[in-house]
Design a protein around this motif. Structure first.
Motif, PDB file in Angstrom:
ATOM      1  N   ASP A  14       0.731  -1.184  -0.291  1.00 35.41           N
ATOM      2  CA  ASP A  14       0.148   0.102  -0.010  1.00 35.41           C
ATOM      3  C   ASP A  14       1.000   1.136  -0.056  1.00 35.41           C
ATOM      4  O   ASP A  14       0.592   2.264  -0.668  1.00 35.41           O
ATOM      5  CB  ASP A  14      -0.981   0.066   1.146  1.00 35.41           C
ATOM      6  N   VAL A  15       2.075   1.101   0.707  1.00 34.54           N
ATOM      7  CA  VAL A  15       2.921   2.559   0.899  1.00 34.54           C
ATOM      8  C   VAL A  15       3.414   2.620  -0.552  1.00 34.54           C
ATOM      9  O   VAL A  15       3.470   3.847  -1.229  1.00 34.54           O
ATOM     10  CB  VAL A  15       4.048   2.113   1.878  1.00 34.54           C
ATOM     11  N   VAL A  16       3.945   1.623  -1.101  1.00 34.31           N
ATOM     12  CA  VAL A  16       4.570   1.731  -2.524  1.00 34.31           C
ATOM     13  C   VAL A  16       3.635   2.151  -3.738  1.00 34.31           C
ATOM     14  O   VAL A  16       3.681   3.261  -4.212  1.00 34.31           O
ATOM     15  CB  VAL A  16       5.121   0.275  -2.912  1.00 34.31           C
ATOM     16  N   ARG A  17       2.349   1.810  -3.492  1.00 41.99           N
ATOM     17  CA  ARG A  17       1.228   2.198  -4.412  1.00 41.99           C
ATOM     18  C   ARG A  17       0.797   3.833  -4.084  1.00 41.99           C
ATOM     19  O   ARG A  17       0.861   4.618  -4.972  1.00 41.99           O
ATOM     20  CB  ARG A  17      -0.065   1.521  -4.354  1.00 41.99           C
ATOM     21  N   ALA A  18       0.900   4.153  -2.848  1.00 44.63           N
ATOM     22  CA  ALA A  18       0.753   5.539  -2.435  1.00 44.63           C
ATOM     23  C   ALA A  18       1.865   6.491  -3.055  1.00 44.63           C
ATOM     24  O   ALA A  18       1.379   7.444  -3.669  1.00 44.63           O
ATOM     25  CB  ALA A  18       0.535   5.764  -0.836  1.00 44.63           C
ATOM     26  N   ARG A  19       3.094   6.104  -2.836  1.00 45.72           N
ATOM     27  CA  ARG A  19       4.139   6.876  -3.566  1.00 45.72           C
ATOM     28  C   ARG A  19       4.041   7.068  -4.856  1.00 45.72           C
ATOM     29  O   ARG A  19       4.252   7.910  -5.477  1.00 45.72           O
ATOM     30  CB  ARG A  19       5.493   6.176  -3.079  1.00 45.72           C
ATOM     31  N   ALA A  20       3.662   5.592  -5.626  1.00 43.19           N
ATOM     32  CA  ALA A  20       3.501   5.719  -7.276  1.00 43.19           C
ATOM     33  C   ALA A  20       2.574   6.892  -7.420  1.00 43.19           C
ATOM     34  O   ALA A  20       2.515   7.358  -8.456  1.00 43.19           O
ATOM     35  CB  ALA A  20       3.170   4.130  -7.729  1.00 43.19           C
ATOM     36  N   ARG A  21       1.590   6.695  -6.670  1.00 43.35           N
ATOM     37  CA  ARG A  21       0.199   7.659  -7.175  1.00 43.35           C
ATOM     38  C   ARG A  21       0.761   9.205  -7.088  1.00 43.35           C
ATOM     39  O   ARG A  21       0.586  10.109  -7.683  1.00 43.35           O
ATOM     40  CB  ARG A  21      -0.716   7.800  -6.201  1.00 43.35           C
TER      41      ARG A  21
ATOM     42  N   GLU B 267      13.094   3.775  -1.850  1.00 41.61           N
ATOM     43  CA  GLU B 267      11.584   3.964  -1.903  1.00 41.61           C
ATOM     44  C   GLU B 267      11.139   4.528  -3.048  1.00 41.61           C
ATOM     45  O   GLU B 267      10.087   4.115  -3.587  1.00 41.61           O
ATOM     46  CB  GLU B 267      11.102   5.238  -0.678  1.00 41.61           C
ATOM     47  N   PHE B 268      11.757   5.508  -3.742  1.00 45.32           N
ATOM     48  CA  PHE B 268      11.620   6.287  -5.080  1.00 45.32           C
ATOM     49  C   PHE B 268      11.485   5.043  -6.132  1.00 45.32           C
ATOM     50  O   PHE B 268      10.770   4.976  -6.935  1.00 45.32           O
ATOM     51  CB  PHE B 268      12.563   7.430  -5.387  1.00 45.32           C
ATOM     52  N   ALA B 269      12.647   4.181  -5.988  1.00 42.27           N
ATOM     53  CA  ALA B 269      12.904   3.214  -7.216  1.00 42.27           C
ATOM     54  C   ALA B 269      11.832   2.216  -7.080  1.00 42.27           C
ATOM     55  O   ALA B 269      11.355   1.791  -8.006  1.00 42.27           O
ATOM     56  CB  ALA B 269      14.283   2.455  -6.806  1.00 42.27           C
ATOM     57  N   GLU B 270      11.277   1.747  -5.997  1.00 40.64           N
ATOM     58  CA  GLU B 270      10.131   0.870  -5.829  1.00 40.64           C
ATOM     59  C   GLU B 270       8.994   1.424  -6.465  1.00 40.64           C
ATOM     60  O   GLU B 270       8.252   0.845  -7.100  1.00 40.64           O
ATOM     61  CB  GLU B 270       9.978   0.320  -4.304  1.00 40.64           C
ATOM     62  N   ALA B 271       8.681   2.599  -5.946  1.00 39.79           N
ATOM     63  CA  ALA B 271       7.380   3.260  -6.703  1.00 39.79           C
ATOM     64  C   ALA B 271       7.709   3.447  -8.157  1.00 39.79           C
ATOM     65  O   ALA B 271       6.569   3.199  -8.792  1.00 39.79           O
ATOM     66  CB  ALA B 271       7.127   4.724  -5.937  1.00 39.79           C
ATOM     67  N   LEU B 272       8.772   4.050  -8.759  1.00 38.87           N
ATOM     68  CA  LEU B 272       9.022   4.204 -10.136  1.00 38.87           C
ATOM     69  C   LEU B 272       9.080   2.901 -10.745  1.00 38.87           C
ATOM     70  O   LEU B 272       8.402   2.680 -11.881  1.00 38.87           O
ATOM     71  CB  LEU B 272      10.336   4.679 -10.237  1.00 38.87           C
TER      72      LEU B 272
END
Length: 340
Positions: free
Chosen positions: A3-10, A37-42
């Motif tokens: 959920d955290v990764v999806r939130a950062r991606a948004r 954290e940025f790389a996972e969302a990207l």
């Protein structure tokens, strides 16, 4: 965590839509994220097709609409299996013409078609043995997946020798990674020396054996057995129309495969002095990364272990100076590695 990764991606996606000249470092600093954290969302945005590499933007990426991303993902999947689908479409078109113009012939052809499901390792082996004794003209085969045990290989070689001795032509394609396994390399050399034609490919669509123009053997989903184990199963198909489809699939794979003498990937080598060039396997891996495939899926298609796939991805990322899989794909595109 997901959920955290999806939130950062948004957040990244919204920032890209709000300002075309956004910059990753500025965004990371303003949100207080670290590089991982940025790389996972990207990476998630890349897997979803919402971000695509671009050399014309400050950030290195272009944000696409969800509709466009979905169309692109479907197009990429269609391209990766285009030849297989083309063969199926051609066969379907031929059947449609038979329905319209030659209905009686179509009915007779369908009556001639037969399907038989064979369950259990012993029964599958018996079906293969029976087929090898009945074949008169040609055997075509595709062998994806990992290397088979030595005893199974030796039994297969003996069947092949007997068939070749009767004048049967054999053409077979194995995964390049599997052909590098010592006992498989020895088997393929011996098979080639006996008169069979052997080629290798980086990926193959399915396991397949075609015998003459009358029958084919393909895997079936494993059947439940006693206990928790599952029994292997195969489908034996008979009839020229059905078998013709699988012959077309084989011929497409054969045309793009490498002869045994060229089975191994070309070694890593410098180009004109400016840098390193990837091998064929590396390029195939990068295409799969760009398509969002998991380590498990890539390992299965390449005939490698997941550990080996992770090592190859790490090597590519290091060569490219990339912090994530998605970044590796971006850098590969910019370097022109996937242009062929």
């Amino acid at each position: 965590m997901e959920d955290v990764v999806r939130a950062r991606a948004r957040e990244i996606y919204r920032a890209a839509l709000d300002a075309a000249d956004w910059h990753p470092e500025t965004l990371v600093a303003s949100r207080g994220w670290n590089g991982t954290e940025f790389a996972e969302a990207l990476q998630l945005l890349g897997e979803l097709g919402l971000f695509t590499p671009s050399s014309d933007t400050r950030s290195g990426w272009t944000a696409l609409s969800p509709d466009t991303a979905l169309r692109n993902l479907l197009l990429e999947e269609d391209r990766s299996t285009g030849a297989y689908l083309d063969a199926m479409r051609q066969t379907r078109a031929a059947l449609d013409r038979l329905v319209v113009d030659f209905h009686p012939l179509r009915v007779r052809g369908l009556l001639d078609a037969q399907l038989e499901v064979v369950t259990g390792a012993a029964n599958v082996s018996a079906a293969l043995e029976d087929a090898s004794q009945r074949v008169e003209d040609e055997v075509l085969s595709l062998h994806p997946g990992r290397a088979l045990p030595t005893e199974m290989i030796e039994a297969g070689l003996e069947r092949d020798r007997l068939a070749l001795g009767r004048g049967v032509r054999i053409r077979t394609i194995h995964l390049g990674a599997v052909a590098a396994v010592p006992h498989m390399a020895s088997y393929l050399r011996r098979l080639n020396a006996e008169g069979a034609q052997v080629r290798t490919a980086h990926t193959l669509p399915l396991r397949l054996i075609v015998l003459d123009r009358s029958s084919a053997i393909v895997p079936a989903p494993p059947r439940p057995a006693d206990g928790n184990d599952e029994e292997i199963a195969a489908v034996v198909l008979r009839g020229e129309t059905l078998v013709g489809v699988f012959r077309e699939i084989f011929e497409h794979c054969w045309a793009s495969a490498s002869v045994l003498a060229d089975a191994h990937d070309e070694p890593d080598r410098p180009d004109d002095g400016s840098g390193w060039l990837p091998s064929g396997r590396h390029r195939e891996l990068l295409r799969m990364l760009a398509g969002g495939l998991t380590d498990e899926a890539m390992a299965r298609k390449l005939g490698l272990s997941e550990r080996t796939v992770r090592r190859l991805v790490a090597e590519l990322s290091e060569r490219l100076g990339a912090a994530s899989r998605f970044q590796a794909g971006v850098c590969a595109v910019r370097s022109g590695w996937l242009d062929d």
